[in-house]
Write a protein that holds these residues in place. Structure first.
Motif, PDB file in Angstrom:
ATOM      1  N   PHE A 164      40.539  37.289  37.958  1.00 13.24           N
ATOM      2  CA  PHE A 164      39.570  37.041  39.028  1.00 13.24           C
ATOM      3  C   PHE A 164      39.630  35.598  39.536  1.00 13.24           C
ATOM      4  O   PHE A 164      38.815  35.188  40.353  1.00 13.24           O
ATOM      5  CB  PHE A 164      38.152  37.345  38.535  1.00 13.24           C
ATOM      6  CG  PHE A 164      37.890  38.792  38.240  1.00 13.24           C
ATOM      7  CD1 PHE A 164      37.638  39.688  39.271  1.00 13.24           C
ATOM      8  CD2 PHE A 164      37.902  39.260  36.939  1.00 13.24           C
ATOM      9  CE1 PHE A 164      37.399  41.028  39.000  1.00 13.24           C
ATOM     10  CE2 PHE A 164      37.669  40.597  36.652  1.00 13.24           C
ATOM     11  CZ  PHE A 164      37.416  41.494  37.700  1.00 13.24           C
ATOM     12  N   ASN A 165      40.593  34.847  38.986  1.00 13.34           N
ATOM     13  CA  ASN A 165      40.732  33.436  39.345  1.00 13.34           C
ATOM     14  C   ASN A 165      39.441  32.659  39.051  1.00 13.34           C
ATOM     15  O   ASN A 165      38.975  31.843  39.856  1.00 13.34           O
ATOM     16  CB  ASN A 165      41.116  33.281  40.822  1.00 13.34           C
ATOM     17  CG  ASN A 165      41.669  31.898  41.142  1.00 13.34           C
ATOM     18  OD1 ASN A 165      42.252  31.241  40.284  1.00 13.34           O
ATOM     19  ND2 ASN A 165      41.466  31.443  42.359  1.00 13.34           N
ATOM     20  N   LEU A 166      38.864  32.940  37.871  1.00 12.00           N
ATOM     21  CA  LEU A 166      37.618  32.304  37.448  1.00 12.00           C
ATOM     22  C   LEU A 166      37.807  31.664  36.074  1.00 12.00           C
ATOM     23  O   LEU A 166      38.638  32.104  35.278  1.00 12.00           O
ATOM     24  CB  LEU A 166      36.491  33.334  37.336  1.00 12.00           C
ATOM     25  CG  LEU A 166      35.982  33.999  38.608  1.00 12.00           C
ATOM     26  CD1 LEU A 166      35.038  35.141  38.240  1.00 12.00           C
ATOM     27  CD2 LEU A 166      35.268  32.990  39.508  1.00 12.00           C
ATOM     28  N   SER A 167      37.020  30.636  35.794  1.00 13.60           N
ATOM     29  CA  SER A 167      36.908  30.127  34.431  1.00 13.60           C
ATOM     30  C   SER A 167      36.106  31.126  33.611  1.00 13.60           C
ATOM     31  O   SER A 167      35.214  31.815  34.140  1.00 13.60           O
ATOM     32  CB  SER A 167      36.204  28.767  34.423  1.00 13.60           C
ATOM     33  OG  SER A 167      36.945  27.812  35.140  1.00 13.60           O
ATOM     34  N   VAL A 168      36.401  31.206  32.320  1.00 11.86           N
ATOM     35  CA  VAL A 168      35.747  32.213  31.491  1.00 11.86           C
ATOM     36  C   VAL A 168      34.233  31.981  31.401  1.00 11.86           C
ATOM     37  O   VAL A 168      33.451  32.935  31.310  1.00 11.86           O
ATOM     38  CB  VAL A 168      36.399  32.257  30.084  1.00 11.86           C
ATOM     39  CG1 VAL A 168      36.097  30.994  29.283  1.00 11.86           C
ATOM     40  CG2 VAL A 168      35.977  33.494  29.329  1.00 11.86           C
ATOM     41  N   GLY A 169      33.795  30.729  31.466  1.00 14.31           N
ATOM     42  CA  GLY A 169      32.365  30.438  31.421  1.00 14.31           C
ATOM     43  C   GLY A 169      31.632  30.874  32.670  1.00 14.31           C
ATOM     44  O   GLY A 169      30.419  31.112  32.642  1.00 14.31           O
ATOM     45  N   ILE A 170      32.352  30.998  33.770  1.00 13.25           N
ATOM     46  CA  ILE A 170      31.758  31.491  35.023  1.00 13.25           C
ATOM     47  C   ILE A 170      31.825  33.011  35.067  1.00 13.25           C
ATOM     48  O   ILE A 170      30.867  33.678  35.483  1.00 13.25           O
ATOM     49  CB  ILE A 170      32.456  30.854  36.237  1.00 13.25           C
ATOM     50  CG1 ILE A 170      32.238  29.335  36.210  1.00 13.25           C
ATOM     51  CG2 ILE A 170      31.933  31.453  37.539  1.00 13.25           C
ATOM     52  CD1 ILE A 170      32.976  28.575  37.302  1.00 13.25           C
ATOM     53  N   LEU A 171      32.937  33.572  34.581  1.00 13.82           N
ATOM     54  CA  LEU A 171      33.015  35.029  34.467  1.00 13.82           C
ATOM     55  C   LEU A 171      31.850  35.559  33.641  1.00 13.82           C
ATOM     56  O   LEU A 171      31.285  36.621  33.946  1.00 13.82           O
ATOM     57  CB  LEU A 171      34.339  35.428  33.804  1.00 13.82           C
ATOM     58  CG  LEU A 171      34.506  36.926  33.528  1.00 13.82           C
ATOM     59  CD1 LEU A 171      34.715  37.690  34.825  1.00 13.82           C
ATOM     60  CD2 LEU A 171      35.657  37.177  32.556  1.00 13.82           C
ATOM     61  N   ASP A 172      31.468  34.822  32.607  1.00 14.93           N
ATOM     62  CA  ASP A 172      30.353  35.194  31.741  1.00 14.93           C
ATOM     63  C   ASP A 172      29.094  35.502  32.544  1.00 14.93           C
ATOM     64  O   ASP A 172      28.364  36.462  32.260  1.00 14.93           O
ATOM     65  CB  ASP A 172      30.088  34.062  30.749  1.00 14.93           C
ATOM     66  CG  ASP A 172      28.830  34.280  29.925  1.00 14.93           C
ATOM     67  OD1 ASP A 172      27.749  33.834  30.358  1.00 14.93           O
ATOM     68  OD2 ASP A 172      28.922  34.904  28.860  1.00 14.93           O
ATOM     69  N   LEU A 173      28.817  34.701  33.568  1.00 16.91           N
ATOM     70  CA  LEU A 173      27.616  34.904  34.370  1.00 16.91           C
ATOM     71  C   LEU A 173      27.688  36.203  35.164  1.00 16.91           C
ATOM     72  O   LEU A 173      26.680  36.908  35.322  1.00 16.91           O
ATOM     73  CB  LEU A 173      27.404  33.715  35.301  1.00 16.91           C
ATOM     74  CG  LEU A 173      27.065  32.396  34.609  1.00 16.91           C
ATOM     75  CD1 LEU A 173      27.154  31.238  35.599  1.00 16.91           C
ATOM     76  CD2 LEU A 173      25.687  32.440  33.977  1.00 16.91           C
TER      77      LEU A 173
END
Length: 207
Positions: free
Chosen positions: A186-195
């Motif tokens: 998703f081209n996201l950092s894992v900490g942002i995917l978490d949200l």
């Protein structure tokens, strides 16, 4: 479902607004950093709502009140583990308050995993709590492995059955790497995917 959420403008705006709050925490003072650490101590084995209510009950007393006062406040606001968490808050304050940001930020700026290892020396802080704290002060390359993320990964077939309450460190890192792989799609950092996953599982963005 998750892809549609990530691409949903309204949800994405809410997530990014929360991310901006975490980034502001990164620039904030020692008091804010210790408050976030206290919050993460309170969330261990408790719900977000219970921890958040307890933190608000404590207010600025986390910076100076003795253990008995902290314990009584936690008990009065119906927080379950008032004895243990009062002890942990005081121990953390004695160990790191006044130097938390100056010790952790330089580490996290260069190596978030190394910063997490340092935080594990605080009683009551495990892998999940350390990752949660770092995310809440503006670092997004670590995963907060809780039951919501476990359930999500099981449902999409990324992992099999597991006991979320007794994750070994190596198992935690394995799950974190699974989530990092998903996040990269998703081209996201894992900490942002978490949200996004939390919103997918709970319909809220509150962490």
């Amino acid at each position: 479902m998750l892809r549609s959420l990530v691409q949903n403008p309204k949800v994405r705006a809410r997530v990014l607004e929360r991310v901006d709050e975490f980034k502001l925490n990164n620039l904030s003072n020692e008091e804010v950093w210790f408050r976030e650490l206290t919050f993460c101590l309170l969330t261990a084995n408790s719900s977000f709502i219970s921890a958040y209510q307890a933190l608000n009950c404590l207010g600025d007393k986390i910076y100076y009140a003795d253990e008995e006062v902290v314990r009584n406040i936690l008990k009065s606001c119906k927080y379950r583990f008032y004895n243990l968490k009062a002890k942990y808050i005081i121990m953390a304050r004695e160990k790191v308050y006044g130097k938390l940001k100056e010790e952790i930020k330089p580490l996290a700026d260069n190596d978030q995993q190394l910063a997490r290892e340092k935080l594990l020396n605080i009683k009551g802080i495990g892998m999940k709590e350390a990752s949660h704290f770092l995310r809440n002060v503006g670092y997004f390359d670590l995963a907060i492995i809780d039951r919501h993320l476990i359930n999500f990964m099981k449902r999409i077939g990324a992992i099999g059955e597991t006991d979320v309450k007794h994750l070994s460190k190596s198992r935690y890192i394995y799950f974190e790497n699974v989530l990092k792989s998903i996040a990269s799609n998703f081209n996201l950092s894992v900490g942002i995917l978490d949200l996004f996953i939390w919103y997918n599982e709970t319909n809220t963005i509150v962490k």
